[in-house]
Scaffold this active site. Structure first.
Site, mmCIF file in Angstrom:
data_model
loop_
_atom_site.group_PDB
_atom_site.id
_atom_site.type_symbol
_atom_site.label_atom_id
_atom_site.label_comp_id
_atom_site.label_asym_id
_atom_site.label_seq_id
_atom_site.Cartn_x
_atom_site.Cartn_y
_atom_site.Cartn_z
ATOM 1 N N THR A 186 0.856 -1.187 0.000
ATOM 2 C CA THR A 186 0.000 0.000 0.000
ATOM 3 C C THR A 186 0.889 1.233 0.000
ATOM 4 O O THR A 186 2.027 1.173 0.472
ATOM 5 C CB THR A 186 -0.878 0.041 1.263
ATOM 6 O OG1 THR A 186 0.003 0.086 2.393
ATOM 7 C CG2 THR A 186 -1.764 -1.175 1.367
ATOM 8 N N LYS A 435 -13.310 18.165 11.295
ATOM 9 C CA LYS A 435 -14.307 18.273 12.360
ATOM 10 C C LYS A 435 -14.295 19.695 12.894
ATOM 11 O O LYS A 435 -13.412 20.087 13.632
ATOM 12 C CB LYS A 435 -14.004 17.259 13.473
ATOM 13 C CG LYS A 435 -14.214 15.838 12.993
ATOM 14 C CD LYS A 435 -13.598 14.805 13.897
ATOM 15 C CE LYS A 435 -13.264 13.553 13.110
ATOM 16 N NZ LYS A 435 -11.913 13.530 12.533
#
Ligand code: AMP
Length: 540
Positions: A186, A435
């Site tokens: 990955t 957030k």
């Protein structure tokens, strides 16, 4: 009651034999400034056999790892064919990794042999002294190109030298279909990269899916421009699917910039292509500035990161090229979903489907989870996407990471919604969601909206610490050459499309958004540049 069916292993040896025999006349064309190099799949089959003999002659046995450090080209295709078919394991190394990551990966996979393109020999030479498991290097290029690798330790060969005099047939073993065939690490934005090991069976089943009309629809009538690197999640399956379907391949080698891509499309006339959004953004910009003929392309698959809807519209409306949006991961082979609208969807409805990440195929199971358990697939509830299926990894190679798995499901780290008819829409990576004051802002939505502004070439949005709100978005923007736009104009444009409290106050104008080794926006680099104060940020 057991079935009466034969239990024939799904083997890449069978696939190689089939592709190079049934489709012996299909071609692989490798781009070069001196003119394209052409070979038939029949030639590829003969060379693959010679390569398999050559690798045996230097001692490759069993499931030893044979790595490639290469661009997309004919020889890399031959490696894809020969290495798994002979029973060894193909390990595609990413040529754009930092040296420490490269060393980690090659050592972790215990690579025995590395096949390397001449153009990237210097990159390999830098790290070779640290690659303790490597015994042989095979240089795809002239003998002189191998020079920097000599005297370091491993034996050095040339590709043509290794193949010379070898028989053009090889008695490939057909082993257990669950044995390893290939591996890919990955791109790992945090921690060490993780190895995913594909089996003969998983690659075979995945290739069938890639060929399906609902996915990439490959057949021997297609010429596939494989821009997505062979080291990025096995080129999204198009190489094996080409062998299976007889689709011809156009390989760009190291010529991945917009100008040579435009030239190869105009002269070789591929019908299909696959690459990440940044490649298409560059190509669009080039075509808009210089003109060019890409009319041969009917469909191009774009994935790896969210494809801005504005890019899809531009290719469709200005060039008649249909972008098919797809989602996947190295861990999912990578095909996870493809955005083909259901039959009958037209106009606005069709577009609404096309901009999603797409529908999962029959073999891939999908669900959403949240802090309180499963999240409904109602098209609006948001959760983390989890997937399972025969070409989804169940673990990482010699790397315990239980947090990535949930009772047999792979936790993708991607957040979004799922409709009852199994279309995924991603709003973010879990770690990229911003957030702000207890509310979530989708960085992808801000990026897509910004990139729809005519003056914006590239835009990446990350969350940065904010005293009052916890986190706020920072927009890093590349302005199109010759365009003129102010922060206030961009903010006003955003406010027309998204809630005003989501509009960023912090703006950085740069000449290029930093990219990862596979061409995605590198948010980690943007965050660290912001933290160290090296970004020139305007705050409104
Ligand atoms: P990699 O294994 O490097 O290909 O990265 C896989 C990740 O890329 C996924 O988990 C997603 O976060 C992202 N990705 C891939 N395709 C898409 C897409 N179409 N839209 C949004 N993100 C994507």
């Amino acid at each position: 009651m057991r079935s009466t069916m034969q239990d024939t292993p799904l083997s890449l040896a069978t696939l190689l034999r089939y592709g190079t025999t049934a489709h012996a006349a299909s071609t692989v064309t490798t781009w070069s400034p001196e003119g394209p190099r052409r070979a038939t799949y029949g030639d590829v089959g003969r060379n693959a056999a010679r390569l398999a003999h050559g690798l045996r002659s230097i001692g490759v046995t069993g499931d030893e790892r044979v790595a490639t450090f290469m661009f997309n080209n004919q020889e890399h295709l031959e490696c894809y064919g020969a290495i798994p078919a002979m029973g060894a394991v193909l390990h595609t190394l990413n040529i754009r990794l930092f040296p420490e990551q490269l060393v980690y990966i090659a050592e972790h996979a215990e690579d025995r042999v590395v096949v390397v393109d001449a153009a990237v020999v210097p990159l390999l030479a830098r790290v070779l002294p640290q690659l303790k498991s490597v015994r042989h290097i095979v240089v795809n290029g002239p003998d002189a190109a191998a020079e920097p690798l000599r005297g370091i330790g491993p034996d050095v060969h040339t590709y043509t030298g290794l193949l010379e005099g070898q028989p053009e047939e090889y008695d490939y073993p057909v082993g257990d279909e669950r044995d390893a065939a290939a591996m890919c690490y990955t791109s790992g934005t945090t921690g060490n990269p993780k190895g995913v090991v594909y089996s003969h069976r998983s690659i075979w089943l995945h290739s069938m899916q890639v060929c399906m009309a609902e996915s990439f629809g490959l057949s021997d009538r297609e010429l596939c421009l494989a821009v997505v690197p062979q080291f990025h999640a096995m080129a999204w399956g198009v190489i094996h699917a080409a062998l299976m379907s007889g689709a011809s391949l156009l390989m760009p080698d190291r010529f991945l910039q917009a100008a040579p891509l435009a030239a190869m499309i105009a002269t070789e006339r591929p019908t299909f292509a696959a690459a990440v959004p940044t490649i298409w953004t560059d190509l669009l910009n080039h075509l808009d500035a210089n003109g060019g003929d890409i009319s041969s392309l009917s469909e191009v698959v774009v994935g790896g990161s969210a494809c801005p809807p504005s890019l899809m519209h531009a290719f469709w409306e200005r060039y008649g090229v249909r972008i098919i949006h797809a989602w996947g991961m190295t861990e999912t082979s990578p095909l996870g979903s493809v955005a083909r609208p259901p039959a009958g969807a037209t106009g606005e409805e069709e577009w609404a489907y096309r901009v999603t990440q797409g529908r999962v195929p029959a073999a891939v199971q999908v669900r959403l989870t949240g802090p309180d358990g499963l999240v409904p697939s109602d098209g609006t509830s948001v959760g983390e996407l989890e997937v399972a299926g025969p070409w989804v990894t169940a673990e990482y190679h010699h790397d315990e990471d239980p947090a990535k798995f949930d009772e047999g499901w792979l936790r993708t780290g991607d957040v979004g919604t799922l409709t009852p008819d199994m279309f995924i829409t991603l709003t973010d990576r879990a770690k990229d969601v911003i957030k702000s004051g207890g509310e979530w802002i989708s960085s992808v939505e801000l990026e897509n909206t910004l990139m729809a502004h005519p003056a914006v070439l590239e835009a990446s949005v990350v969350g940065v610490p904010d005293e009052k709100w916890g986190e706020r978005p920072l927009a890093t923007v590349v302005i199109r050459e010759g365009a003129d736009v102010t922060v206030e104009q961009l903010r006003a444009f955003l406010a027309e499309h998204i809630a005003s409290w989501q509009v960023p106050e912090r703006w950085a104008f740069v000449s290029e958004v930093p990219k990862t080794s596979v061409g995605k926006f590198d948010k980690k680099v943007i965050r660290s540049r912001y933290a160290e104060g090296s970004l020139d940020v305007t705050t409104t």
